[in-house]
Design a protein around this motif. Structure first.
Motif, PDB file in Angstrom:
ATOM      1  N   LEU A 152     -11.654   5.990   7.607  1.00  0.00           N
ATOM      2  CA  LEU A 152     -11.957   5.254   6.281  1.00  0.00           C
ATOM      3  C   LEU A 152     -10.576   4.223   6.097  1.00  0.00           C
ATOM      4  O   LEU A 152      -9.296   4.994   6.210  1.00  0.00           O
ATOM      5  CB  LEU A 152     -12.201   5.759   5.148  1.00  0.00           C
ATOM      6  N   VAL A 153     -10.785   2.998   5.730  1.00  0.00           N
ATOM      7  CA  VAL A 153      -9.223   2.325   5.554  1.00  0.00           C
ATOM      8  C   VAL A 153      -9.363   1.656   4.417  1.00  0.00           C
ATOM      9  O   VAL A 153     -10.268   1.098   3.684  1.00  0.00           O
ATOM     10  CB  VAL A 153      -8.994   1.195   6.839  1.00  0.00           C
ATOM     11  N   THR A 154      -8.274   1.574   3.485  1.00  0.00           N
ATOM     12  CA  THR A 154      -7.964   1.054   2.515  1.00  0.00           C
ATOM     13  C   THR A 154      -6.778   0.415   2.287  1.00  0.00           C
ATOM     14  O   THR A 154      -5.792   0.677   3.277  1.00  0.00           O
ATOM     15  CB  THR A 154      -8.385   1.640   0.990  1.00  0.00           C
ATOM     16  N   LYS A 155      -6.561  -0.355   1.125  1.00  0.00           N
ATOM     17  CA  LYS A 155      -4.995  -1.119   1.227  1.00  0.00           C
ATOM     18  C   LYS A 155      -4.529  -0.978  -0.237  1.00  0.00           C
ATOM     19  O   LYS A 155      -5.003  -1.075  -0.994  1.00  0.00           O
ATOM     20  CB  LYS A 155      -5.227  -2.736   1.478  1.00  0.00           C
ATOM     21  N   VAL A 156      -3.094  -0.875  -0.331  1.00  0.00           N
ATOM     22  CA  VAL A 156      -2.394  -0.834  -1.330  1.00  0.00           C
ATOM     23  C   VAL A 156      -1.552  -1.910  -1.259  1.00  0.00           C
ATOM     24  O   VAL A 156      -0.792  -2.374  -0.382  1.00  0.00           O
ATOM     25  CB  VAL A 156      -1.529   0.507  -1.646  1.00  0.00           C
ATOM     26  N   SER A 157      -1.482  -2.965  -2.382  1.00  0.00           N
ATOM     27  CA  SER A 157      -0.900  -4.102  -2.019  1.00  0.00           C
ATOM     28  C   SER A 157       0.345  -4.120  -2.970  1.00  0.00           C
ATOM     29  O   SER A 157       0.637  -3.374  -3.981  1.00  0.00           O
ATOM     30  CB  SER A 157      -1.634  -5.377  -2.686  1.00  0.00           C
ATOM     31  N   ASN A 158       1.359  -5.121  -2.808  1.00  0.00           N
ATOM     32  CA  ASN A 158       2.350  -5.390  -3.705  1.00  0.00           C
ATOM     33  C   ASN A 158       3.168  -3.707  -3.919  1.00  0.00           C
ATOM     34  O   ASN A 158       3.256  -3.428  -5.159  1.00  0.00           O
ATOM     35  CB  ASN A 158       2.077  -5.641  -5.216  1.00  0.00           C
ATOM     36  N   THR A 159       3.638  -3.209  -2.854  1.00  0.00           N
ATOM     37  CA  THR A 159       4.065  -1.827  -2.873  1.00  0.00           C
ATOM     38  C   THR A 159       4.994  -1.663  -1.826  1.00  0.00           C
ATOM     39  O   THR A 159       5.230  -2.785  -1.192  1.00  0.00           O
ATOM     40  CB  THR A 159       3.202  -0.579  -2.927  1.00  0.00           C
ATOM     41  N   THR A 160       5.646  -0.497  -1.695  1.00  0.00           N
ATOM     42  CA  THR A 160       6.573  -0.256  -0.531  1.00  0.00           C
ATOM     43  C   THR A 160       6.000   0.971   0.244  1.00  0.00           C
ATOM     44  O   THR A 160       5.009   1.512  -0.213  1.00  0.00           O
ATOM     45  CB  THR A 160       7.682  -0.096  -0.728  1.00  0.00           C
ATOM     46  N   PHE A 161       6.300   1.001   1.599  1.00  0.00           N
ATOM     47  CA  PHE A 161       5.805   2.243   2.205  1.00  0.00           C
ATOM     48  C   PHE A 161       6.218   3.612   1.488  1.00  0.00           C
ATOM     49  O   PHE A 161       5.636   4.461   1.431  1.00  0.00           O
ATOM     50  CB  PHE A 161       6.481   2.141   3.748  1.00  0.00           C
ATOM     51  N   GLU A 162       7.488   3.730   0.950  1.00  0.00           N
ATOM     52  CA  GLU A 162       7.848   4.737   0.191  1.00  0.00           C
ATOM     53  C   GLU A 162       7.067   4.896  -0.841  1.00  0.00           C
ATOM     54  O   GLU A 162       6.913   6.324  -1.231  1.00  0.00           O
ATOM     55  CB  GLU A 162       9.412   4.580  -0.002  1.00  0.00           C
ATOM     56  N   GLU A 163       6.848   4.031  -1.570  1.00  0.00           N
ATOM     57  CA  GLU A 163       5.889   4.172  -2.962  1.00  0.00           C
ATOM     58  C   GLU A 163       4.598   4.880  -2.684  1.00  0.00           C
ATOM     59  O   GLU A 163       4.150   5.464  -3.659  1.00  0.00           O
ATOM     60  CB  GLU A 163       5.925   2.719  -3.613  1.00  0.00           C
ATOM     61  N   VAL A 164       4.015   4.491  -1.669  1.00  0.00           N
ATOM     62  CA  VAL A 164       2.642   5.000  -1.456  1.00  0.00           C
ATOM     63  C   VAL A 164       2.614   6.704  -1.109  1.00  0.00           C
ATOM     64  O   VAL A 164       3.440   6.872  -0.203  1.00  0.00           O
ATOM     65  CB  VAL A 164       1.875   4.257  -0.377  1.00  0.00           C
ATOM     66  N   ASP A 165       2.418   7.378  -2.001  1.00  0.00           N
ATOM     67  CA  ASP A 165       2.591   9.090  -1.848  1.00  0.00           C
ATOM     68  C   ASP A 165       1.381   9.720  -2.150  1.00  0.00           C
ATOM     69  O   ASP A 165       1.329  11.009  -2.277  1.00  0.00           O
ATOM     70  CB  ASP A 165       3.893   9.500  -2.705  1.00  0.00           C
ATOM     71  N   SER A 166       0.223   9.033  -2.053  1.00  0.00           N
ATOM     72  CA  SER A 166      -0.829   9.616  -2.546  1.00  0.00           C
ATOM     73  C   SER A 166      -2.207   8.964  -1.855  1.00  0.00           C
ATOM     74  O   SER A 166      -1.843   7.601  -1.603  1.00  0.00           O
ATOM     75  CB  SER A 166      -1.203  10.022  -3.950  1.00  0.00           C
ATOM     76  N   VAL A 167      -3.217   9.784  -1.780  1.00  0.00           N
ATOM     77  CA  VAL A 167      -4.346   9.106  -1.123  1.00  0.00           C
ATOM     78  C   VAL A 167      -5.135   8.261  -2.255  1.00  0.00           C
ATOM     79  O   VAL A 167      -5.873   9.126  -3.339  1.00  0.00           O
ATOM     80  CB  VAL A 167      -5.387   9.897  -0.434  1.00  0.00           C
TER      81      VAL A 167
END
Lengths: 257, 467
Positions: A151-166
């Motif tokens: 499964l794939v989703t996208k988080v926009s307007n963020t940074t790689f580091e900021e994404v820390d949860s599913v």
């Protein structure tokens, strides 16, 4: 065993059969003792699953539309890992603009951090990969592309580091639902069969309906970080496409806890 | 440079009421009509060939203007060339026994543009891609449909892709007229047979060109693919490469075999049915022909032998050949799809055996073994599952050809083992027994025996090609 001059005689016709014997049967050789130990036997060639794929729903269409190739890509994939973050340079440029169709996808296993040595037909039946790349196309091991259930989703307007949860919203995830019920492919604006990476980007401002911005070239959309889940394995990864040049992807990914 | 595939623009199936009984109606237009997508846009001129078979249309101004038109309006050189070659191709077609294209003026409704008479119309236009196309327009309403139409050819044939303009005209005119001939048998030739036979026909009438050899490269680079596979992707040239099979039929039987297949296809369900029926008239099994075809293809390129197999077989690219170990046990397992083949070379350095076995869940492909060494032998051997054959260094190199007929996909599974003989029982290599064999068989170079036998098949056939 038959010696095949028998049919040759048939081809030549009666007038040309001079010298041909009546019988074509030979006695089998006798007295054979062989070194049949399996450990000593070299395997030459392999039997692939093209036919198994063709029997799947829309399998024939997949073979023709991508089209799927029976060779394993020999493209360069350089991957390093530091502190749990994998960084890859993946060459999906084979064939260039005109010849890409006759070259295979390059498959990536995010868990092992390695290129998956699969041809397109094998990949369509394998859970051993997460993402497949060719030129500007990214497929995921899900839906019509494979049995992996990715499964794939996208988080926009963020940074790689900021994404820390599913991300928890199940409706935010997409799969490679390329074909409709009649096996007609859904196509993006340039005629490429749709994958999860298209469905997540239908509102791309450049009109690409894909992961990239199109305008004077192809470039990743800044601030987009994808989350790739493998529910069966119970793992998820954040993935950023950091660069693209003429079919060569720059990627980084890390497991999300 | 790839020619357009034959495209049916005819809307015969949509005909509501035929204007002429027995003829399907279509909304067909020609480049002389302003509504045609590649309309000349200016008044067109034409040149009738001296042999009376073709009418060549051209313009002297505008985007479709043919070059080399003198100021006094002299006919362009290219039109003269096309007219002359067109006549030659029609004559050759009749000589070989093919049907001629259906005559448009006899089939078309009176209101339709048939170019003014019964000649085959060829329109010279500025192709943006490709260099020729046969366009079927009106068809008979019988089943299967047969159609008449016209051809469009490039207006200039700039010699960018061909050695010369003259050769380009010969290649494309012969190819496109052959599509018109096909439509005289029936309109629905599958791509591999349509393009394959049209590519072969180039070679038959103009063996000096090398377009045919170039196109066969699509087959040789993918020889494990079913010859009658459907096209994959928009730029798949494999169907053109299928011309090698029609060339094989020509080499072994003569062009009359292709004529016979076309005639039978006119009343058969499929081209494969027609092909199998014709092959059964000459072989005990149709699959024998596919096996022999595969053997011919093996001995091409670097494996071509002097005077063996195809004439000047080295001009073909050669097939992919896997190497088998000659001093240790191996299992050779590969898919052999319908109407395809796999090839192996076996440099045997110690006495070994080879045994075809069943692959679970798959039909077994045919397996031919060819002893290429210097020892006296008896032609090539066709092995069946369960057979075990001995080979030794004296047989090297040994070639294995796994082939499969037109019906279903198969797998070749063969076990090679090092031979250790039981000292209590004398060995028998099984190749010097009485009870079979052609006395012509003898020693020779690689595959010499095979070719010695096949040479009989070829006796009396001309070698057309001299390069």
């Amino acid at each position: 065993m038959k010696l095949k001059y028998a049919w040759m005689c048939a081809v030549l016709g009666a007038g040309l059969m001079v010298g041909c014997g009546e019988s074509s049967e030979q006695e089998e050789p006798t007295v054979i003792e062989t070194d049949a130990g399996d450990e000593d036997v070299e395997q030459i060639g392999e039997v692939d699953d093209r036919d198994a794929l063709a029997e799947l729903p829309c399998g024939e269409e997949m073979l023709a539309d991508w089209p799927l190739q029976e060779e394993v890509s020999d493209a360069s994939v350089e991957i390093t890992e530091e502190g749990g973050v994998f960084t890859a340079t993946l060459d999906a440029s084979a064939g260039g603009t005109q010849g890409a169709a006759s070259n295979p996808f390059v498959y990536l296993n995010l868990t092992t951090g390695e290129k998956a040595e699969l041809n397109d037909v094998e990949a369509a039946l394998s859970e051993g990969w997460h993402l497949g790349f060719k030129r500007f196309i990214i497929r995921s091991n899900s839906g019509d592309s494979g049995p992996g259930g990715v499964l794939v989703t996208k988080v926009s307007n963020t940074t790689f580091e900021e994404v820390d949860s599913v991300p928890g919203n199940p409706e935010a995830y997409r799969t490679d639902d390329t074909y409709d019920a009649s096996c007609t492919p859904e196509l993006d604006p340039i005629g490429t069969p749709m994958t999860a990476f298209n469905y997540l980007n239908l509102d791309n401002p450049s009109g690409s309906q894909s992961w990239y911005s199109y305008g004077g070239g192809i470039s990743p959309v800044a601030g987009d970080v994808y989350v790739v889940r493998d529910p069966e394995a119970g793992v998820a990864y954040k993935l950023e496409i950091t660069g693209w040049s003429d079919g060569e992807f720059e990627l980084r990914w890390a497991e999300l806890n | 440079m790839q020619r357009y595939a034959q495209q049916r623009i005819v809307a015969a199936a949509l005909a509501a009421a035929a204007l002429v009984v027995g003829v399907s109606e279509a909304q067909a237009l020609r480049p002389t009509n302003p509504g045609h997508p590649q309309s000349y846009g200016v008044e067109a001129r034409y040149l009738d060939s001296t042999g009376g078979h073709v009418r060549v249309w051209y313009v002297t101004e505008g985007e479709h203007r043919s070059p080399r038109v003198a100021e006094d309006g002299e006919t362009p050189e290219i039109a003269d060339m096309v007219a002359e070659v067109g006549d030659d191709v029609f004559e050759a077609m009749a000589t070989h026994g093919f049907r001629l294209p259906l005559v448009d003026s006899e089939l078309y409704p009176t209101s339709a543009d048939d170019g003014g008479d019964g000649r085959f119309d060829i329109y010279l236009i500025n192709f943006e891609a490709g260099d020729g196309q046969f366009v079927p327009e009106y068809c008979t309403s019988e089943s299967p449909e047969r159609c008449a139409g016209y051809a469009m050819l490039d207006h200039a044939f700039m010699p960018l892709y061909y050695p010369s303009r003259e050769l380009a005209v010969k290649i494309v005119v012969s190819h496109e007229i052959f599509h018109a001939v096909q439509a005289a048998y029936r309109a629905d030739w599958p791509g591999w047979a349509s393009e394959g036979s049209a590519s072969w026909y180039e070679e038959l009438v103009y063996p000096e060109q090398d377009d045919f050899e170039r196109l066969t490269g699509y087959y040789f680079e993918d020889s494990a693919r079913s010859l009658n596979d459907r096209a994959r992707g928009p730029s798949d040239g494999f169907s053109y490469g299928a011309g090698i099979f029609f060339y094989f039929l020509d080499v072994v039987f003569g062009p009359e075999m292709i004529v016979a297949v076309a005639e039978r296809f006119a009343t058969s369900e499929t081209i494969e049915d027609a092909l199998q029926a014709e092959l059964l008239d000459n072989f005990s099994e149709a699959d024998d022909a596919v096996e022999l075809f595969a053997i011919y293809n093996l001995f091409t390129g670097e494996l071509a032998g002097e005077g063996e197999g195809y004439p000047q077989a080295e001009r073909f690219a050669g097939v992919e050949v896997v190497e088998l170990p000659g001093d240790g046990a191996f299992n050779w397992e590969q898919n052999v799809d319908a109407f395809s083949a796999r090839f192996a070379r076996w440099e045997v350095t110690v006495p070994m055996t080879l045994t075809p076995v069943e692959a679970e869940g798959w039909p077994a492909a045919r397996l031919a073994l060819i002893r290429g060494g210097q020892q006296e032998n008896d032609g090539y051997e066709s092995l069946e599952v369960g057979d075990t054959v001995e080979v030794g260094p004296e047989d090297s190199p040994v070639y294995l050809v796994a082939s499969q007929g037109l019906e279903e996909d198969a797998v070749i599974s063969a076990q090679g083992r090092v031979l250790r003989e039981d000292p209590q029982v004398p060995s028998n290599d099984g190749r010097d027994e009485e009870g079979g064999g052609c006395s012509q068989a003898g020693s020779g170079s690689t595959s010499g025996v095979v070719w010695a036998l096949l040479g009989l098949c070829l006796m009396g056939r001309r070698v057309r090609r001299k390069r």
